[in-house]
Design a protein around this motif. Structure first.
Motif, short mmCIF file in Angstrom:
data_model
loop_
_atom_site.label_atom_id
_atom_site.label_comp_id
_atom_site.label_asym_id
_atom_site.label_seq_id
_atom_site.Cartn_x
_atom_site.Cartn_y
_atom_site.Cartn_z
N TYR A 20 -1.25 12.78 16.47
CA TYR A 20 -2.42 13.17 15.71
C TYR A 20 -3.69 12.93 16.54
CZ TYR A 20 0.65 13.16 11.61
OH TYR A 20 1.66 13.41 10.72
N GLY A 21 -4.61 13.91 16.47
CA GLY A 21 -5.92 13.75 17.09
C GLY A 21 -5.91 13.96 18.60
N ASP A 22 -6.40 15.13 19.05
CA ASP A 22 -6.45 15.46 20.49
C ASP A 22 -5.12 15.13 21.17
OD1 ASP A 22 -9.01 16.35 20.28
OD2 ASP A 22 -9.93 14.46 20.90
N ALA A 23 -4.06 15.62 20.58
CA ALA A 23 -2.73 15.35 21.12
C ALA A 23 -2.47 16.21 22.34
CB ALA A 23 -1.66 15.60 20.06
N GLU A 24 -1.64 15.67 23.24
CA GLU A 24 -1.32 16.37 24.47
C GLU A 24 0.10 16.04 24.88
OE1 GLU A 24 -2.88 16.78 29.11
OE2 GLU A 24 -4.00 15.56 27.66
N VAL A 25 0.84 17.09 25.26
CA VAL A 25 2.21 16.94 25.72
C VAL A 25 2.34 17.68 27.03
CG1 VAL A 25 4.64 17.47 25.27
CG2 VAL A 25 3.18 16.69 23.41
N LYS A 26 2.96 17.02 28.03
CA LYS A 26 3.21 17.62 29.33
C LYS A 26 4.69 17.59 29.61
CE LYS A 26 -1.24 16.39 31.42
NZ LYS A 26 -1.92 15.69 32.54
N TYR A 27 5.21 18.75 30.03
CA TYR A 27 6.63 18.86 30.36
C TYR A 27 6.76 19.83 31.53
CZ TYR A 27 11.60 20.08 30.04
OH TYR A 27 12.92 20.31 30.32
N GLY A 28 6.91 19.28 32.73
CA GLY A 28 6.98 20.13 33.91
C GLY A 28 5.66 20.87 34.11
N THR A 29 5.74 22.20 34.18
CA THR A 29 4.54 23.03 34.35
C THR A 29 3.90 23.39 33.02
OG1 THR A 29 5.89 25.05 34.33
CG2 THR A 29 5.45 24.02 36.47
N ILE A 30 4.49 22.91 31.92
CA ILE A 30 3.99 23.25 30.58
C ILE A 30 3.07 22.14 30.09
CG2 ILE A 30 4.66 23.64 28.19
CD1 ILE A 30 7.24 24.87 29.22
N GLN A 31 1.95 22.53 29.57
CA GLN A 31 0.99 21.61 28.99
C GLN A 31 0.52 22.16 27.66
OE1 GLN A 31 -2.31 20.68 31.49
NE2 GLN A 31 -3.31 19.35 30.03
N LEU A 32 0.55 21.32 26.62
CA LEU A 32 0.18 21.74 25.28
C LEU A 32 -0.85 20.76 24.73
CD1 LEU A 32 0.60 23.50 22.74
CD2 LEU A 32 2.46 21.96 22.10
N LYS A 33 -1.95 21.32 24.19
CA LYS A 33 -2.98 20.53 23.56
C LYS A 33 -3.22 21.06 22.16
CE LYS A 33 -5.47 19.38 27.84
NZ LYS A 33 -6.79 19.46 28.55
N ALA A 34 -3.35 20.17 21.18
CA ALA A 34 -3.62 20.55 19.80
C ALA A 34 -4.05 19.31 19.03
CB ALA A 34 -2.41 21.20 19.16
N ASP A 35 -4.57 19.53 17.83
CA ASP A 35 -4.95 18.38 17.00
C ASP A 35 -3.71 17.72 16.40
OD1 ASP A 35 -7.45 17.05 15.98
OD2 ASP A 35 -6.38 17.36 14.09
N TYR A 36 -2.65 18.50 16.21
CA TYR A 36 -1.39 17.93 15.71
C TYR A 36 -0.23 18.54 16.49
CZ TYR A 36 2.78 17.26 12.86
OH TYR A 36 4.06 16.96 12.45
N ILE A 37 0.67 17.67 16.98
CA ILE A 37 1.87 18.10 17.70
C ILE A 37 3.06 17.31 17.16
CG2 ILE A 37 3.02 18.27 19.94
CD1 ILE A 37 0.32 18.49 21.26
N ARG A 38 4.15 18.02 16.95
CA ARG A 38 5.40 17.38 16.52
C ARG A 38 6.49 17.71 17.53
NH1 ARG A 38 6.63 19.80 11.62
NH2 ARG A 38 8.04 21.27 12.65
N ILE A 39 7.17 16.65 18.02
CA ILE A 39 8.29 16.82 18.95
C ILE A 39 9.57 16.50 18.19
CG2 ILE A 39 9.26 16.15 21.16
CD1 ILE A 39 6.52 15.15 21.98
N ILE A 70 9.03 21.88 20.04
CA ILE A 70 7.68 21.33 19.93
C ILE A 70 6.89 22.23 19.00
CG2 ILE A 70 5.57 20.76 21.18
CD1 ILE A 70 7.19 20.31 23.66
N PHE A 71 6.26 21.63 18.02
CA PHE A 71 5.46 22.37 17.05
C PHE A 71 4.03 21.87 17.14
CE2 PHE A 71 3.43 22.62 12.87
CZ PHE A 71 3.52 23.98 12.61
N ALA A 72 3.06 22.79 17.12
CA ALA A 72 1.65 22.41 17.23
C ALA A 72 0.81 23.31 16.35
CB ALA A 72 1.18 22.51 18.68
N LYS A 73 -0.26 22.74 15.82
CA LYS A 73 -1.22 23.49 15.03
C LYS A 73 -2.51 22.71 14.94
CE LYS A 73 -0.10 21.64 10.45
NZ LYS A 73 0.24 21.99 9.06
N GLY A 74 -3.58 23.36 14.47
CA GLY A 74 -4.83 22.69 14.22
C GLY A 74 -4.86 22.10 12.82
N THR A 75 -5.91 21.34 12.53
CA THR A 75 -6.05 20.72 11.22
C THR A 75 -7.37 21.13 10.60
OG1 THR A 75 -7.02 18.73 12.21
CG2 THR A 75 -4.64 18.74 11.88
N TYR A 76 -7.38 21.11 9.28
CA TYR A 76 -8.56 21.54 8.54
C TYR A 76 -9.52 20.36 8.41
CZ TYR A 76 -11.51 23.40 4.83
OH TYR A 76 -12.59 23.83 4.10
#
Length: 957
Positions: free
Chosen positions: A125-144, A151-157
């Protein structure tokens, strides 16, 4: 629940704590101080529990042991019933089992990280970031999810701003995607995306629903494709479905064009949109032709359609063609090449087979014309001790007249080309070679409207030289006067072929004898111009001549006379080398036979002299309101040069030949022939003089607080007089008198003036009635009542330029934009070198005016006048509208020159322009108008520039 804050334990310590404690869930509250905390799950750890344990901290409730299970290594662990599934999983899984992970997974969050052991999930939660090899994901919410490998990601209201914040940004290598919601399987590399926005080359792709396969292809539903980078684009291509293939091209089903949210009935059943990578020149693809009609000419046409080949980052090629309804056709090949830090260039080859559609041409059975054009520009980056450069512009005489797409090439009557190679050897020696082609396309024949009588000169040149050295000061010298003596060497040669065969004047009235050799009668009456082609090559080579020239540049010490006079002695030695010699034989009866010998020979000459110059001032004090004084600066100079007589037999440059039965003799050149008008080898003693003047005034500053109390303003930059007098010549000792002046009358008004006066009189030629200029006699014009001197040339010009920014349009800089990733250094450099090709809306208005007046008269001929005025300007009607005008008027012909009116509209991501040619300047060139609306390059969007479009309005051919 027990919390251990900001304590770090190893993976194994967490593993033993988990087995002994039997925790069900753990939670870490980190806040902003834990921004850099990371959880690392490695491939060689237990896949079943690795996502559930944080290396930073472990929190667990107190457990009540209800069961005991012995592991294989003999350790007994108390487990809660709720963990029996975990225990069974641990017993079934082996450490040797290969993990699904192929790289390290790193994740972090600013707010909190929650681990669900039962569900095998991690919630960030909150400025989440996930790195996996060459893949980088940024979102307010990320679920692994480690069970499904997703990996699931979305913004929050955000209830405060009432907006969704932290929408997912997915980056895979260099590609980036802005989404609303994302689900990605890191094992299968497949994903599902909602509301995607991605930049591909200069194109912007957006879609409602997207599927990503394991090869990186995107299947987009409800998609739009645009080059407008605004949040709400001005235009786009609307397609129900498109496919983005390997980040190289877009393939679309049925689509239509939408402009300003208005769907247009313009579309195709399918589409193919290639886009270049950031480091590529482009992507290969089809170039669609332009269509139209040439009035009274080649008819309807499809022009400049073909194919573009993106060969590599260093090289590309374009092949285009033209076809006309009357049977005319054309082909063209062009290419741009570059090698960073070494060189860059471009080449273009064009060929046109033209057949006229005019009925009169058909009745007269006039043949078609073959036109060609070769353009090559090669610019090296200076480095090392050698350079190679080329600037080639070779065309047939009528190519520009019938195929040029812009005004400058159409009205141009000359073209020059050169290819050069230069090399230096050490500190003093240098050498070079070049190939040059100079063309004059001739004059337009009124009856046909075609240029005829074109002249072409092809020459090869080479040179070798030694830079000037000071032989008496090789070690630096000690300041003695003779140490400033310098000596060098220059040698150059050329072999020239010209289709303009010079006239041969063998008339008895001029020579005083008869030439018995067979003479081309067509060249006796004047200059003969033949076609420059392979059929006439033997004739051209017969007139070709090799000439070598050498000189010894010598610099002698300077002296001061009477403290204020500069005295400069001079000494020069120069010569020429020839491959042919002439031998003259008197055969009697006032006749001479001339034999040509293929023998090398040399002719040289030397001269010496001296020059003096000084500078003095005269100041006129004036008591005015601001004017303090006017200063007159005078720079007089006088020099003398003496050349000995080289016509004697001991030099061998001239042959003394008997020319008639009376026994008279004449010195004839062994190397230059009888048609030469060069020096006859006689001695000369020439006195040259010049007088330069300048005027400036001294003004008081307008403000008492100014840095300087006075300022200087030039009234006349230069006013000079010059000429020479030959003391030893037997006649016509005085040369023409030249007067030149230039100044800046106002801040933006420049004036140039030059005048040539001939002091001698002219009389009618009794030998030739066709010689309207007459002949110059050894008598001053004032004695014949022809004035103090005869006016031979008079030219003056005024030019001015106005714009509010006081910028010179030729050097107006275009600032680079570091925020534009599409703009390469080469593209910015091209815009910088060619500012006239672009419309800059930042300049509110610009006006350039020029007036030219010319008068020329040779001898007794009538004076010919040239009087023209030219004007160019543009005006920004609004920040988005600009109008420009280019026109002129010829006062002698009483008609305007080529006039164009252009209207530009900046539509951010579009260019709109309207070009009108109300007057084309010739009855053989049709007036026309054109309207252009096209998408603009993202480079020009960011630089706020619009590309100027040239017009084409050719009739006839």
């Amino acid at each position: 629940m027990l919390q251990l804050k900001k304590n770090r334990f190893s993976i194994w310590l967490c593993f033993w704590a988990f087995l002994l404690g039997g925790c069900v869930t753990t939670q870490q509250q980190s806040g902003r101080s834990a921004r850099q905390a990371r959880s690392v799950a490695k491939a060689d750890t237990l896949a079943a529990i690795q996502p559930a344990i944080a290396p930073d901290s472990v929190a667990s409730d107190t457990l009540t042991p209800t069961d005991t299970t012995a592991l294989r290594n003999g350790i007994s662990v108390a487990l809660n019933d709720s963990l029996s599934m975990v225990r069974d999983s641990l017993l079934r899984d082996s450490l040797a089992k290969e993990s699904d992970l192929q790289s390290t997974v790193e994740y972090q969050s600013q707010d909190s990280t929650i681990m669900d052991v039962d569900g095998k999930q991690v919630h960030l939660y909150g400025d989440a970031e996930v790195k996996y090899g060459t893949i980088q994901l940024k979102a307010d919410y990320i679920r692994i999810d480690w069970t499904t490998n997703e990996i699931f990601a979305k913004g929050t209201y955000d209830s405060t701003t009432k907006k969704t914040i932290g929408d997912p940004i997915f980056q895979d290598g260099p590609e980036s995607y802005n989404t609303r919601e994302l689900r990605y399987n890191y094992k299968t590399k497949k994903g599902f995306i909602r509301e995607i926005i991605t930049q591909q080359g200069e194109g912007n792709i957006r879609g409602d629903q997207v599927k990503k396969d394991d090869e990186g292809n995107l299947y987009i539903k409800g998609a739009i494709y645009t080059t407008c980078n605004l949040t709400h684009p001005h235009f786009y291509i609307n397609a129900p479905k498109i496919k983005l293939i390997d980040n190289k091209q877009v393939v679309s089903g049925p689509f239509n064009l939408v402009i300003a949210d208005v769907p247009l009935p313009v579309g195709l059943p399918f589409g193919f949109f290639p886009f270049p990578k950031k480091k590529e020149i482009g992507t290969s693809g089809i170039i669609f032709p332009a269509y139209g009609e040439e009035p009274n000419g080649r008819g309807f046409f499809l022009r400049d359609g073909g194919y573009y080949f993106a060969v590599s980052e260093r090289f590309n090629a374009t092949v285009t063609g033209q076809i006309y309804s009357t049977g005319s056709w054309g082909l063209g090949v062009s290419s741009v090449y570059t090698k960073r830090y070494r060189y860059n260039g471009n080449v273009a080859l064009r060929f046109n087979r033209n057949k006229s559609g005019d009925e009169i041409d058909k009745l007269l059975n006039r043949p078609g014309r073959n036109d060609f054009s070769v353009i090559w520009s090669h610019a090296p980056v200076p480095r090392g001790n050698s350079t190679f450069s080329a600037n080639v512009n070779v065309t047939s005489n009528s190519f520009n007249q019938y195929n040029a797409l812009d005004n400058q090439r159409y009205i141009s009557n000359v073209a020059s080309s050169s290819v050069q190679y230069n090399r230096t050897f050490g500190q003093y020696a240098r050498a070079g070679a070049s190939l040059r082609v100079n063309q004059n396309f001739g004059q337009v024949v009124p009856s046909t409207g075609r240029r005829e009588g074109g002249k072409t000169d092809v020459s090869t040149q080479f040179n070798f030289g030694i830079n000037q050295i000071a032989p008496f000061a090789l070690n630096g010298g000690k300041g003695r006067w003779y140490e400033s003596f310098r000596l060098g060497l220059d040698f150059n040669g050329d072999y020239s072929v010209n289709n303009s065969l010079s006239a041969i004047d063998t008339s008895y009235s001029r020579l005083g004898f008869v030439v018995v050799n067979s003479i081309d009668s067509s060249r006796v009456s004047g200059e003969q111009v033949i076609d420059f082609n392979f059929g006439n090559l033997p004739t051209l080579l017969r007139d070709a001549q090799f000439t070598g020239r050498y000189s010894l540049p010598i610099s002698l010490p300077n002296f001061k006379l009477l403290r204020f006079v500069n005295f400069t002695p001079s000494l020069s030695l120069q010569g020429e080398v020839f491959t042919k010699q002439y031998r003259y034989n008197y055969v009697g009866n006032n006749q001479i036979r001339i034999d040509t010998l293929n023998q090398f020979g040399s002719e040289y000459s030397y001269s010496f002299g001296a020059g003096m110059n000084t500078r003095f001032y005269g100041t006129f004090q004036i008591q005015g309101r601001r004017l303090e004084a006017i200063r007159h600066t005078v720079i007089p100079a006088i020099s003398f040069s003496y050349t000995p007589d080289f016509s004697g037999d001991n030099f061998g440059f001239y042959q003394q030949v008997r020319i008639n039965e009376a026994g008279d003799t004449r010195f004839l050149s062994r190397y230059r022939g009888i048609g030469s008008t060069s020096s006859n080898g006689k001695a000369s003693g020439v006195i040259s003089y010049s007088l330069n003047n300048s005027f400036e005034m001294k003004l008081r500053s307008k403000s008492d607080t100014a840095d300087q109390q006075f300022e200087k303003v030039m009234l006349l930059d230069n006013l000079s007089f010059g000429g020479s007098y030959n003391l030893i010549a037997d006649s016509l000792k005085l040369s023409n008198i030249a007067i030149n002046a230039n100044t800046q009358i106002a801040r933006n008004l420049n004036m140039n003036f030059n005048l040539t006066l001939d002091p001698y009189a002219y009389v009618l030629d009794p030998r030739s009635a066709s010689n309207t200029a007459g002949i110059k006699i050894n008598e001053f014009a004032i004695k014949r009542g022809q004035g103090l001197a005869r006016l031979q040339n008079l030219n003056f010009a005024f030019s001015t330029n106005f714009n509010p920014k006081k910028k010179d349009p030729k050097t107006k800089p275009v600032p680079p934009n570091p925020q534009n990733p599409q703009a390469t250094p080469e593209q910015l450099e091209f815009i910088q070198r060619n500012p006239d090709l672009y419309v800059d809306f930042d300049i509110p208005w610009n006006i350039s005016l020029s007036y030219n007046f010319g008068l020329s008269r040779f001898g007794l001929q009538k004076a010919s006048l040239v009087q023209t005025v030219n004007a160019t300007g543009d005006l920004s009607l609004t920040p988005k509208w600009k109008i420009s005008l280019q026109t002129g008027f010829d006062f002698q012909a009483l008609s305007p020159s080529i006039t164009t009116v252009s209207l530009y509209r900046d539509l951010h991501c579009w260019d709109m322009s309207f070009n009108w040619t109300p007057f084309a300047g010739s009855q053989f060139r049709a007036s026309n108008y054109s309207f252009t609306l096209k998408a603009k390059s993202s480079i020009l969007q960011d630089l706020k520039l619009t590309r100027r479009r040239s017009f084409y309005d050719q009739s006839g051919y």
